[in-house]
Design an enzyme around this catalytic site. Structure first.
Site, PDB file in Angstrom:
ATOM      1  N   CYS A   2       0.839  -1.349   0.074  1.00 23.16           N
ATOM      2  CA  CYS A   2       0.041  -0.192  -0.048  1.00 23.16           C
ATOM      3  C   CYS A   2       0.899   1.301   0.152  1.00 23.16           C
ATOM      4  O   CYS A   2       1.970   1.281   0.512  1.00 23.16           O
ATOM      5  CB  CYS A   2      -0.930  -0.003   1.269  1.00 23.16           C
ATOM      6  SG  CYS A   2      -1.856  -1.486   1.366  1.00 23.16           S
ATOM      7  N   ARG A  27       5.087   0.332  -6.712  1.00 21.63           N
ATOM      8  CA  ARG A  27       4.987  -0.657  -5.447  1.00 21.63           C
ATOM      9  C   ARG A  27       3.776  -1.518  -5.526  1.00 21.63           C
ATOM     10  O   ARG A  27       3.774  -2.556  -4.817  1.00 21.63           O
ATOM     11  CB  ARG A  27       4.605   0.064  -4.167  1.00 21.63           C
ATOM     12  CG  ARG A  27       5.543   1.086  -3.757  1.00 21.63           C
ATOM     13  CD  ARG A  27       5.018   2.372  -2.806  1.00 21.63           C
ATOM     14  NE  ARG A  27       4.470   1.927  -1.881  1.00 21.63           N
ATOM     15  CZ  ARG A  27       5.166   1.874  -0.540  1.00 21.63           C
ATOM     16  NH1 ARG A  27       6.236   2.416  -0.531  1.00 21.63           N
ATOM     17  NH2 ARG A  27       4.663   1.424   0.726  1.00 21.63           N
ATOM     18  N   TRP A  76      -3.256  -2.848  -1.370  1.00 15.92           N
ATOM     19  CA  TRP A  76      -2.770  -4.136  -2.055  1.00 15.92           C
ATOM     20  C   TRP A  76      -3.416  -4.854  -0.950  1.00 15.92           C
ATOM     21  O   TRP A  76      -3.331  -4.842   0.180  1.00 15.92           O
ATOM     22  CB  TRP A  76      -1.254  -4.326  -1.840  1.00 15.92           C
ATOM     23  CG  TRP A  76      -0.740  -5.668  -2.404  1.00 15.92           C
ATOM     24  CD1 TRP A  76      -0.823  -6.821  -1.476  1.00 15.92           C
ATOM     25  CD2 TRP A  76      -0.429  -6.006  -3.517  1.00 15.92           C
ATOM     26  NE1 TRP A  76      -0.459  -7.904  -2.270  1.00 15.92           N
ATOM     27  CE2 TRP A  76      -0.118  -7.519  -3.448  1.00 15.92           C
ATOM     28  CE3 TRP A  76      -0.002  -5.444  -4.759  1.00 15.92           C
ATOM     29  CZ2 TRP A  76       0.501  -8.144  -4.135  1.00 15.92           C
ATOM     30  CZ3 TRP A  76       0.616  -6.344  -5.772  1.00 15.92           C
ATOM     31  CH2 TRP A  76       0.844  -7.425  -5.491  1.00 15.92           C
ATOM     32  N   ASN A 102      -1.750   1.919   6.380  1.00 16.18           N
ATOM     33  CA  ASN A 102      -1.092   0.801   5.632  1.00 16.18           C
ATOM     34  C   ASN A 102      -0.707   0.066   6.960  1.00 16.18           C
ATOM     35  O   ASN A 102      -0.260   0.648   8.103  1.00 16.18           O
ATOM     36  CB  ASN A 102       0.362   1.353   5.203  1.00 16.18           C
ATOM     37  CG  ASN A 102       0.159   1.932   4.059  1.00 16.18           C
ATOM     38  OD1 ASN A 102      -0.761   1.755   3.442  1.00 16.18           O
ATOM     39  ND2 ASN A 102       1.463   2.306   3.409  1.00 16.18           N
ATOM     40  N   GLY A 103      -0.713  -1.315   7.211  1.00 18.61           N
ATOM     41  CA  GLY A 103      -0.467  -1.970   8.011  1.00 18.61           C
ATOM     42  C   GLY A 103      -1.645  -3.038   8.464  1.00 18.61           C
ATOM     43  O   GLY A 103      -2.524  -3.193   7.704  1.00 18.61           O
ATOM     44  N   GLU A 481      21.003 -16.983  -6.337  1.00 17.06           N
ATOM     45  CA  GLU A 481      20.418 -15.786  -6.722  1.00 17.06           C
ATOM     46  C   GLU A 481      19.975 -15.926  -8.396  1.00 17.06           C
ATOM     47  O   GLU A 481      18.931 -15.323  -8.618  1.00 17.06           O
ATOM     48  CB  GLU A 481      21.369 -14.600  -6.473  1.00 17.06           C
ATOM     49  CG  GLU A 481      20.980 -13.118  -7.078  1.00 17.06           C
ATOM     50  CD  GLU A 481      19.720 -12.738  -6.307  1.00 17.06           C
ATOM     51  OE1 GLU A 481      19.008 -13.281  -5.280  1.00 17.06           O
ATOM     52  OE2 GLU A 481      18.945 -11.686  -6.798  1.00 17.06           O
ATOM     53  N   LYS A 485      16.217 -15.134  -9.514  1.00 21.24           N
ATOM     54  CA  LYS A 485      15.599 -13.897 -10.380  1.00 21.24           C
ATOM     55  C   LYS A 485      15.052 -14.687 -11.558  1.00 21.24           C
ATOM     56  O   LYS A 485      13.861 -14.339 -12.195  1.00 21.24           O
ATOM     57  CB  LYS A 485      17.141 -13.574 -10.876  1.00 21.24           C
ATOM     58  CG  LYS A 485      17.808 -12.453 -10.479  1.00 21.24           C
ATOM     59  CD  LYS A 485      17.259 -11.229 -10.011  1.00 21.24           C
ATOM     60  CE  LYS A 485      16.264 -11.223  -8.955  1.00 21.24           C
ATOM     61  NZ  LYS A 485      16.830 -10.735  -7.646  1.00 21.24           N
ATOM     62  N   GLU A 488      11.602 -15.904 -10.362  1.00 19.80           N
ATOM     63  CA  GLU A 488      10.605 -14.682 -10.016  1.00 19.80           C
ATOM     64  C   GLU A 488       9.902 -13.965 -11.042  1.00 19.80           C
ATOM     65  O   GLU A 488       8.866 -13.437 -10.887  1.00 19.80           O
ATOM     66  CB  GLU A 488      11.552 -14.008  -9.123  1.00 19.80           C
ATOM     67  CG  GLU A 488      10.922 -12.542  -8.444  1.00 19.80           C
ATOM     68  CD  GLU A 488      12.021 -11.904  -7.686  1.00 19.80           C
ATOM     69  OE1 GLU A 488      11.571 -11.027  -6.657  1.00 19.80           O
ATOM     70  OE2 GLU A 488      13.146 -11.889  -7.879  1.00 19.80           O
ATOM     71  N   HIS A 504      23.715 -37.199  -5.789  1.00 23.48           N
ATOM     72  CA  HIS A 504      23.099 -37.809  -4.544  1.00 23.48           C
ATOM     73  C   HIS A 504      21.575 -38.078  -4.933  1.00 23.48           C
ATOM     74  O   HIS A 504      20.812 -38.118  -3.905  1.00 23.48           O
ATOM     75  CB  HIS A 504      23.329 -37.306  -3.098  1.00 23.48           C
ATOM     76  CG  HIS A 504      24.789 -37.348  -3.036  1.00 23.48           C
ATOM     77  ND1 HIS A 504      25.356 -38.574  -2.297  1.00 23.48           N
ATOM     78  CD2 HIS A 504      25.942 -36.340  -3.058  1.00 23.48           C
ATOM     79  CE1 HIS A 504      26.591 -38.209  -2.469  1.00 23.48           C
ATOM     80  NE2 HIS A 504      27.036 -37.266  -2.622  1.00 23.48           N
ATOM     81  N   LYS A 604       7.229  -5.712  -3.563  1.00 21.82           N
ATOM     82  CA  LYS A 604       8.767  -5.242  -3.484  1.00 21.82           C
ATOM     83  C   LYS A 604       9.296  -6.011  -2.348  1.00 21.82           C
ATOM     84  O   LYS A 604      10.543  -6.568  -2.641  1.00 21.82           O
ATOM     85  CB  LYS A 604       9.006  -3.889  -3.513  1.00 21.82           C
ATOM     86  CG  LYS A 604      10.291  -3.305  -3.385  1.00 21.82           C
ATOM     87  CD  LYS A 604      11.180  -3.480  -4.715  1.00 21.82           C
ATOM     88  CE  LYS A 604      12.521  -3.200  -4.358  1.00 21.82           C
ATOM     89  NZ  LYS A 604      13.339  -4.035  -5.293  1.00 21.82           N
TER      90      LYS A 604
HETATM   91  C1  AGP Z   1      14.410 -10.715  -4.785  1.00 26.40           C
HETATM   92  O1  AGP Z   1      14.392 -10.145  -6.173  1.00 26.40           O
HETATM   93  C2  AGP Z   1      12.998 -10.172  -3.921  1.00 26.40           C
HETATM   94  N1  AGP Z   1      12.589  -8.833  -4.257  1.00 26.40           N
HETATM   95  C3  AGP Z   1      12.969 -10.527  -2.646  1.00 26.40           C
HETATM   96  O2  AGP Z   1      13.481 -11.839  -2.406  1.00 26.40           O
HETATM   97  C4  AGP Z   1      13.816  -9.661  -1.563  1.00 26.40           C
HETATM   98  O3  AGP Z   1      14.981  -9.637  -1.704  1.00 26.40           O
HETATM   99  C5  AGP Z   1      13.476 -10.292  -0.196  1.00 26.40           C
HETATM  100  O4  AGP Z   1      11.930  -9.948   0.023  1.00 26.40           O
HETATM  101  C6  AGP Z   1      13.968  -9.338   0.848  1.00 26.40           C
HETATM  102  O5  AGP Z   1      13.546  -7.981   0.850  1.00 26.40           O
HETATM  103  P1  AGP Z   1      14.377  -6.816   1.655  1.00 26.40           P
HETATM  104  O6  AGP Z   1      15.876  -7.013   1.086  1.00 26.40           O
HETATM  105  O7  AGP Z   1      13.633  -5.468   1.403  1.00 26.40           O
HETATM  106  O8  AGP Z   1      14.312  -7.219   3.131  1.00 26.40           O
END
Ligand code: AGP
Length: 609
Positions: A2, A27, A76, A102-103, A481, A485, A488, A504, A604
């Site tokens: 949000c 966002r 959201w 928000n929250g 990673e 990527k 995701e 294994h 995000k």
């Molecule tokens: C990765 O591309 C993601 N956006 C996600 O894994 C992210 O790294 C994770 O949610 C942690 O977020 P932060 O670094 O803001 O704590």
């Protein structure tokens, strides 16, 4: 995720609110709304599910709304489906008070039932509406007093923006959800994210938990929960609004990948002085550093992957054990910590709920916390004993890129700093690593020049339904990673696997047509990596290898395709080698027509709403 924006001043609020919400669109949201107040027209609330443009169309850009005070929100959904009724702002039954939030109000059911038993009727399924109704319940002609009463009752997390008909002031309150105040020439601002207001002001202050702010057209006063006035420190936002926009690129993710050499310069170079790493304002004393006997790293997602690389690098430099944990596991694991344990907390946003909770648990158990964070003034940054900012600028794409590489650099620099203080690093090695660090951005620029090759390989492999990323040691850490990527943003099933572990059992999944991305940058284990490539090739896999320039020749004879990076000290390999993997994921997603900056169902960072 949000977003909140608020304004009170000497000009119509609606266009300012809509523009602020526009900057928060990245966002992710499912509905949007605004409430504005003027003496002539009273409180006007317009909200709709769907895109912000729908709201803008309904209010014709806001030009017909005369109110000079207002609040806006992008939602959201968490409590109640995305719908017009569930969109914010929420309004009290008498239509006087409007709230954006928000929250999560954890005890909202209880409050709702109580108010319903007193005859109050609700018009949404949200937790937020109880705040509006409760405000009406406590309102005796002073909205600030009513807010104080309500905050005593509600439990959970909140960033609140509140306006009330007949009162020319906007009230804000914060607990466990970010809220920023902006001081402008013609009025004052409220926002959950600074990008919403920097078009109007760069003079801001970050609210802390438990604080209440009163904004009117002439100023802002912040109070504690007892309504005692507080003197807040102002911060100056020194990045350009264009830094939060696409800057000519098709996607934020691509822009942020390309920004990495510069981001690394910003992270590292100001912290180098005459060949030495200098870390600003650390309260961690030399004595504490010398007495450290263990480092814990806690984080989520890509930040956790930084921690996995960090374990290898910190153990190499410091020769003390480093344990890396997923924050969501650490918080429930009853970890063993003491005052000689340094707890490194890594987070781009500084607002990730599990990471925050794990950090609090680490503190409770007596650990000393040091956060590596990108967002200045974020909750984790504020609560940690020490904070080092990555200074990477805003990261807007959901898929993190420059945050990952700059976090890595900062972990490495911290390792050098601690090793030096502990006297456990050879001077020549220290010098060599610093020299490599200075050369790193230019090497990364060379990697970015290979974008067209990566684009070509993505066009060759984008249709694979299963991809394995394999590697050993640092290459394994990086494979985590690379795989995240890809899955995701392209929605392809992908696994990262320690190459030596394949035999294994999991090797049975490798068959004709499986794409294996073999990471083989770590020279010490290159021969091992080669034998893994030979093994998976013999099973019919397509192999895209990633190695250093000096090994390209031998790899080319074996793998189907080879990407290369320049040589560097092993400590920096993942920061360099992540770039082709990010680009590969980006181009694969592009070929598959995925929504790259806002992949499905992903926000995000996983923070409270
Ligand atoms: C990765 O591309 C993601 N956006 C996600 O894994 C992210 O790294 C994770 O949610 C942690 O977020 P932060 O670094 O803001 O704590």
């Amino acid at each position: 995720m949000c977003g909140i924006v608020g304004f009170v001043g000497r000009q119509p609020a609606a266009p300012i609110l809509l523009e602020g919400l526009r900057h928060l669109e990245y966002r992710g949201y499912d509905s949007a709304g605004i409430a504005v107040y003027s003496e002539e027209d009273g409180l006007e609330v317009i909200k709709t599910s769907g895109r912000l443009q729908a709201l803008i169309d309904i209010v014709s850009g806001g030009k017909e709304l005369t109110g000079t005070m207002g609040i806006g929100h992008t939602r959201w959904a968490t409590h109640g489906e995305p719908s017009d009724a569930n969109s914010h702002p929420h309004v009290s039954e008498d239509g006087r008070i409007a709230v954006v939030h928000n929250g999560i109000i954890e005890n909202y059911m209880e409050i709702k039932q109580l108010l319903q038993s007193k005859g109050v009727s609700f018009s949404s399924d949200t937790d937020t509406e109880v705040v509006a109704q409760l405000l009406e319940y406590y309102y005796r002609g002073d909205i600030l007093q009513a807010v104080v009463e309500v905050l005593r009752v509600i439990e959970g997390s909140y960033a609140l923006g509140i306006i009330c008909a007949g009162e020319g002031r906007l009230i804000a309150a914060r607990k466990d959800s970010p809220l920023i105040l902006g001081y402008g020439e013609d009025g004052n601002f409220l926002a959950s994210d600074v990008t919403a207001i920097i078009g109007h002001t760069r003079d801001v202050c970050y609210m802390d938990d438990g604080e209440i702010a009163v904004l009117d057209q002439d100023g802002i006063q912040v109070y504690n929960a007892m309504l005692e006035p507080l003197q807040k420190e102002h911060s100056y936002v020194d990045w350009e609004i264009s830094a939060a926009e696409k800057g000519g690129y098709e996607h934020f993710m691509f822009k942020e990948i390309m920004e990495q050499p510069e981001a690394i310069r910003k992270t590292a170079f100001p912290r180098l002085d005459s060949g030495k790493v200098v870390l600003e304002n650390l309260s961690l004393t030399d004595e504490m550093i010398r007495s450290l006997h263990k480092i814990h790293i806690i984080a989520c997602g890509s930040s956790y992957h930084v921690g996995v690389v960090g374990k290898y690098n910190l153990e190499r430099l410091l020769r003390i054990p480093v344990e890396v944990s997923l924050a969501s596991e650490f918080r429930y694991a009853n970890p063993i910590l003491d005052a000689q344990s340094l707890v490194l907390v890594i987070s781009q946003s500084g607002e990730t709920l599990d990471t925050m909770a794990a950090m609090r648990e680490a503190k409770r158990l007596g650990g000393r916390t040091l956060a590596i964070v990108n967002v200045v003034g974020s909750s984790i940054a504020k609560e940690a004993d020490d904070v080092l900012y990555t200074w990477a600028g805003p990261e807007i794409a959901v898929a993190t890129t420059k945050a990952y590489s700059t976090q890595l650099i900062l972990v490495d620099m911290l390792g050098l700093y601690l090793a030096d203080k502990r006297g456990c690093i050879d001077k020549k090695l220290y010098k060599r690593i610093v020299r490599e660090l200075l050369e790193l951005p230019a090497k990364m620029e060379r990697v970015l020049e290979t974008t067209e090759d990566i684009k070509y390989y993505a066009s060759r492999y984008f249709n694979n339904s299963s991809v394995f990323f394999i590697g050993r040691n640092l290459d394994y850490a990086l494979s985590l990673e690379g795989s995240l990527k890809l899955k995701e943003i392209s929605y392809i099933h992908s696994e990262s696997y320690a190459a030596g572990e394949l035999k294994h059992g999991t090797i049975s999944l490798i068959e004709k047509g499986t794409l294996v991305v073999a990471i083989a940058t770590y020279t010490a284990l290159f021969e091992k990596a080669m034998s893994n490539v030979i093994e998976v090739k013999s099973r019919g896999a397509d192999v895209l290898a990633l190695t250093t320039d000096s090994h390209a020749g031998s790899m080319e004879n074996t793998a189907d395709a080879v990407l290369t990076i320049p040589e560097t000290d092993p400590i920096f390999l993942p920061s360099l080698a992540v770039v082709p993997l990010q680009l590969f994921a980006y181009y694969v997603a592009l070929h598959r027509g995925c929504d790259i900056d806002k992949p499905r169902n992903l926000a995000k960072s996983v923070t409270v709403e």
